[in-house]
Motif scaffolding. Sequence first.
Motif, short mmCIF file in Angstrom:
data_model
loop_
_atom_site.label_atom_id
_atom_site.label_comp_id
_atom_site.label_asym_id
_atom_site.label_seq_id
_atom_site.Cartn_x
_atom_site.Cartn_y
_atom_site.Cartn_z
N LEU A 14 0.82 -1.21 0.00
CA LEU A 14 0.00 0.00 0.00
C LEU A 14 0.86 1.26 0.00
O LEU A 14 0.50 2.27 -0.62
CB LEU A 14 -0.95 -0.01 1.21
N GLU A 15 1.97 1.23 0.67
CA GLU A 15 2.88 2.39 0.71
C GLU A 15 3.32 2.78 -0.69
O GLU A 15 3.51 3.97 -1.00
CB GLU A 15 4.10 2.07 1.58
N GLN A 16 3.45 1.81 -1.57
CA GLN A 16 3.91 2.09 -2.93
C GLN A 16 2.93 2.97 -3.71
O GLN A 16 3.31 3.60 -4.69
CB GLN A 16 4.18 0.79 -3.68
N ILE A 34 -7.68 6.71 -1.03
CA ILE A 34 -7.22 7.01 0.33
C ILE A 34 -8.39 7.55 1.15
O ILE A 34 -9.01 8.55 0.80
CB ILE A 34 -6.07 8.05 0.31
N ASP A 35 -8.68 6.89 2.24
CA ASP A 35 -9.79 7.26 3.11
C ASP A 35 -9.64 8.70 3.60
O ASP A 35 -8.54 9.16 3.86
CB ASP A 35 -9.83 6.30 4.31
N GLU A 36 -10.77 9.40 3.76
CA GLU A 36 -10.72 10.80 4.19
C GLU A 36 -10.16 10.95 5.60
O GLU A 36 -9.68 12.02 5.96
CB GLU A 36 -12.10 11.45 4.09
N ASN A 37 -10.17 9.90 6.40
CA ASN A 37 -9.62 9.96 7.76
C ASN A 37 -8.18 9.45 7.83
O ASN A 37 -7.65 9.27 8.92
CB ASN A 37 -10.50 9.15 8.70
N PHE A 38 -7.56 9.25 6.67
CA PHE A 38 -6.20 8.73 6.61
C PHE A 38 -5.23 9.65 7.35
O PHE A 38 -5.30 10.87 7.25
CB PHE A 38 -5.75 8.63 5.14
N ILE A 39 -4.33 9.04 8.11
CA ILE A 39 -3.20 9.76 8.69
C ILE A 39 -1.96 8.91 8.48
O ILE A 39 -2.04 7.70 8.34
CB ILE A 39 -3.36 10.07 10.20
N GLU A 40 -0.83 9.57 8.43
CA GLU A 40 0.45 8.87 8.34
C GLU A 40 1.35 9.44 9.42
O GLU A 40 1.36 10.65 9.66
CB GLU A 40 1.09 9.07 6.97
N ILE A 41 2.08 8.55 10.06
CA ILE A 41 3.06 8.96 11.05
C ILE A 41 4.43 8.71 10.44
O ILE A 41 4.75 7.57 10.07
CB ILE A 41 2.93 8.16 12.37
N SER A 42 5.23 9.75 10.32
CA SER A 42 6.54 9.62 9.70
C SER A 42 7.53 8.98 10.67
O SER A 42 7.24 8.83 11.87
CB SER A 42 7.06 10.99 9.27
N LYS A 47 2.83 13.66 12.42
CA LYS A 47 1.55 13.17 11.89
C LYS A 47 1.16 13.99 10.67
O LYS A 47 1.23 15.23 10.69
CB LYS A 47 0.48 13.31 12.97
N TYR A 48 0.76 13.31 9.60
CA TYR A 48 0.31 13.97 8.37
C TYR A 48 -1.11 13.51 8.06
O TYR A 48 -1.39 12.32 8.10
CB TYR A 48 1.21 13.59 7.19
N VAL A 49 -1.98 14.44 7.72
CA VAL A 49 -3.33 14.09 7.30
C VAL A 49 -3.35 13.95 5.78
O VAL A 49 -2.40 14.30 5.08
CB VAL A 49 -4.37 15.14 7.77
N ARG A 50 -4.46 13.43 5.26
CA ARG A 50 -4.57 13.11 3.83
C ARG A 50 -4.21 14.30 2.94
O ARG A 50 -3.46 14.15 1.98
CB ARG A 50 -5.99 12.63 3.52
N LYS A 51 -4.72 15.50 3.22
CA LYS A 51 -4.44 16.67 2.39
C LYS A 51 -2.94 16.96 2.36
O LYS A 51 -2.39 17.27 1.30
CB LYS A 51 -5.20 17.89 2.90
#
Length: 84
Positions: A14-16, A34-42, A47-51
Amino acid sequence: MSELNLIIEELIALEQIFHRPEVASTREDFEKIIDENFIEISASGKKYVRKEVFDTLVRRKKSTSESGSETKNFDCIKLSDNTF
């Protein structure tokens, strides 16, 4: 193979999505997958939100100075049923 290793393999695949412009080259494509509630932790813990993720991808695509990204050393932990 353990459940955790299977989850890590799925997460790597999925990361790809973020590194293959043919998968999500427009905001519309990105929003579909990508779900609207998606977050990524670097790796640094930010923390990064979808936008923010999409804006970064657009910036990278426009920039000739960035040669791509490398992802490595994936790991995860099970927080609860179906949450990793």
